[in-house]
Design an enzyme around this catalytic site. Structure first.
Site, PDB file in Angstrom:
ATOM      1  N   HIS A  16      44.570  22.775  -6.418  1.00 54.49           N
ATOM      2  CA  HIS A  16      43.765  21.812  -5.653  1.00 54.49           C
ATOM      3  C   HIS A  16      42.968  20.909  -6.599  1.00 54.49           C
ATOM      4  O   HIS A  16      42.876  19.695  -6.390  1.00 54.49           O
ATOM      5  CB  HIS A  16      42.766  22.539  -4.744  1.00 54.49           C
ATOM      6  CG  HIS A  16      43.376  23.373  -3.655  1.00 54.49           C
ATOM      7  ND1 HIS A  16      43.013  24.679  -3.430  1.00 54.49           N
ATOM      8  CD2 HIS A  16      44.315  23.087  -2.716  1.00 54.49           C
ATOM      9  CE1 HIS A  16      43.692  25.161  -2.396  1.00 54.49           C
ATOM     10  NE2 HIS A  16      44.500  24.223  -1.946  1.00 54.49           N
ATOM     11  N   LYS A  40      42.554  30.434  11.195  1.00 48.93           N
ATOM     12  CA  LYS A  40      43.146  31.062  10.004  1.00 48.93           C
ATOM     13  C   LYS A  40      42.319  32.248   9.516  1.00 48.93           C
ATOM     14  O   LYS A  40      42.702  32.894   8.539  1.00 48.93           O
ATOM     15  CB  LYS A  40      43.269  30.030   8.871  1.00 48.93           C
ATOM     16  CG  LYS A  40      44.501  29.153   8.961  1.00 48.93           C
ATOM     17  CD  LYS A  40      44.777  28.509   7.618  1.00 48.93           C
ATOM     18  CE  LYS A  40      46.100  27.773   7.597  1.00 48.93           C
ATOM     19  NZ  LYS A  40      46.346  27.098   6.308  1.00 48.93           N
ATOM     20  N   ARG A  92      54.010  21.142  -2.820  1.00 47.27           N
ATOM     21  CA  ARG A  92      54.531  22.096  -3.793  1.00 47.27           C
ATOM     22  C   ARG A  92      56.036  22.209  -3.593  1.00 47.27           C
ATOM     23  O   ARG A  92      56.767  21.284  -3.857  1.00 47.27           O
ATOM     24  CB  ARG A  92      53.831  23.448  -3.632  1.00 47.27           C
ATOM     25  CG  ARG A  92      52.409  23.441  -4.135  1.00 47.27           C
ATOM     26  CD  ARG A  92      51.619  24.602  -3.618  1.00 47.27           C
ATOM     27  NE  ARG A  92      51.473  24.519  -2.169  1.00 47.27           N
ATOM     28  CZ  ARG A  92      50.817  25.365  -1.419  1.00 47.27           C
ATOM     29  NH1 ARG A  92      50.248  26.417  -1.967  1.00 47.27           N
ATOM     30  NH2 ARG A  92      50.709  25.196  -0.118  1.00 47.27           N
ATOM     31  N   SER A 130      46.373  29.535  -2.193  1.00 45.58           N
ATOM     32  CA  SER A 130      45.149  30.279  -1.879  1.00 45.58           C
ATOM     33  C   SER A 130      45.508  31.660  -1.352  1.00 45.58           C
ATOM     34  O   SER A 130      44.850  32.648  -1.673  1.00 45.58           O
ATOM     35  CB  SER A 130      44.336  29.538  -0.822  1.00 45.58           C
ATOM     36  OG  SER A 130      43.929  28.289  -1.301  1.00 45.58           O
TER      37      SER A 130
HETATM   38  P1  ADP Z   1      45.991  23.798   4.523  1.00 51.42           P
HETATM   39  O1  ADP Z   1      45.484  25.018   5.223  1.00 51.42           O
HETATM   40  O2  ADP Z   1      45.591  22.518   5.184  1.00 51.42           O
HETATM   41  O3  ADP Z   1      47.462  23.827   4.136  1.00 51.42           O
HETATM   42  P2  ADP Z   1      45.288  24.360   1.766  1.00 51.42           P
HETATM   43  O4  ADP Z   1      43.882  24.601   1.342  1.00 51.42           O
HETATM   44  O5  ADP Z   1      46.236  25.502   1.685  1.00 51.42           O
HETATM   45  O6  ADP Z   1      45.145  23.754   3.201  1.00 51.42           O
HETATM   46  O7  ADP Z   1      45.905  23.149   0.944  1.00 51.42           O
HETATM   47  C1  ADP Z   1      45.351  21.865   0.982  1.00 51.42           C
HETATM   48  C2  ADP Z   1      46.321  20.879   0.391  1.00 51.42           C
HETATM   49  O8  ADP Z   1      46.513  21.168  -0.989  1.00 51.42           O
HETATM   50  C3  ADP Z   1      47.716  20.908   1.003  1.00 51.42           C
HETATM   51  O9  ADP Z   1      48.228  19.583   0.997  1.00 51.42           O
HETATM   52  C4  ADP Z   1      48.499  21.774   0.061  1.00 51.42           C
HETATM   53  O10 ADP Z   1      49.888  21.459   0.099  1.00 51.42           O
HETATM   54  C5  ADP Z   1      47.886  21.365  -1.258  1.00 51.42           C
HETATM   55  N1  ADP Z   1      48.009  22.412  -2.277  1.00 51.42           N
HETATM   56  C6  ADP Z   1      47.784  23.725  -2.146  1.00 51.42           C
HETATM   57  N2  ADP Z   1      48.025  24.386  -3.296  1.00 51.42           N
HETATM   58  C7  ADP Z   1      48.418  23.449  -4.195  1.00 51.42           C
HETATM   59  C8  ADP Z   1      48.851  23.488  -5.565  1.00 51.42           C
HETATM   60  N3  ADP Z   1      48.953  24.638  -6.235  1.00 51.42           N
HETATM   61  N4  ADP Z   1      49.180  22.326  -6.160  1.00 51.42           N
HETATM   62  C9  ADP Z   1      49.112  21.163  -5.462  1.00 51.42           C
HETATM   63  N5  ADP Z   1      48.755  21.059  -4.170  1.00 51.42           N
HETATM   64  C10 ADP Z   1      48.399  22.183  -3.535  1.00 51.42           C
END
Ligand code: ADP
Length: 158
Positions: A16, A40, A92, A130
């Site tokens: 992130h 969630k 990803r 996450s």
């Molecule tokens: P959500 O619950 O909305 O999917 P996340 O917190 O899991 O939220 O992810 C937020 C954003 O960051 C999403 O667009 C996700 O694809 C992106 N993201 C998550 N992990 C990574 C990573 N390792 N590298 C790049 N982008 C990521």
């Protein structure tokens, strides 16, 4: 151009943080929107998730015009309230594509003026999520190459 980078960030990972750093090269200001997402059942409270993003950005030396805000309403309404015109998302693996494509399409139908922009995950963080960070940490595994020191501490306290 003002963009919103939304997510659950439960907790924020270095993947992130990489998107925030690179996003700031293209967008100003950048609002990191932390979705309450009670469905969630997040491990960390909304307030803690916001704090951990702010602290991780500080630890990563991120500067620029960004702010971290929680939101509980519909994403595109939050984006409109911020007076932003872009939703920034990270991509990803292929497995992200289906969900992201649906979400971008739905959002564009609901508010055509708001554009979704995707950034590819960087090479060394593209497998980080996450969910895996939570699971590995709660089972006592090492996650120090996936999250910043403040998140490591917060996970250890759980
Ligand atoms: P959500 O619950 O909305 O999917 P996340 O917190 O899991 O939220 O992810 C937020 C954003 O960051 C999403 O667009 C996700 O694809 C992106 N993201 C998550 N992990 C990574 C990573 N390792 N590298 C790049 N982008 C990521």
């Amino acid at each position: 151009m003002h963009a919103v980078y939304p997510g659950t960030f439960d907790p924020v990972t270095l993947g992130h943080i990489d998107i925030i750093r690179r996003g700031l090269r293209m967008f100003s200001p950048l609002t990191v929107g932390v979705a309450a997402n009670p469905g969630k059942n997040p491990l960390f409270s909304l307030q803690t998730r916001v704090q951990l993003i702010e602290d991780s950005c500080r630890e990563a030396g991120i500067t620029g015009d960004f702010r971290v805000l929680p939101f509980e309403n519909l994403l595109i309404d939050f984006v409109a309230d911020c007076e932003a015109t872009v939703v920034l998302r990270g991509l990803r693996a292929v497995s992200d594509f289906e969900y992201e494509f649906q979400m971008a399409s739905m959002n564009s139908r609901l508010r055509p003026a708001i554009e979704t922009v995707f950034m590819m995950a960087c090479e060394n963080q593209h497998f980080v999520s996450s969910r895996f960070v939570r699971e590995i940490a709660l089972l006592g595994g090492e996650v120090d190459s996936f999250v910043s020191p403040c998140v490591l501490l917060a996970l250890a306290q759980r």
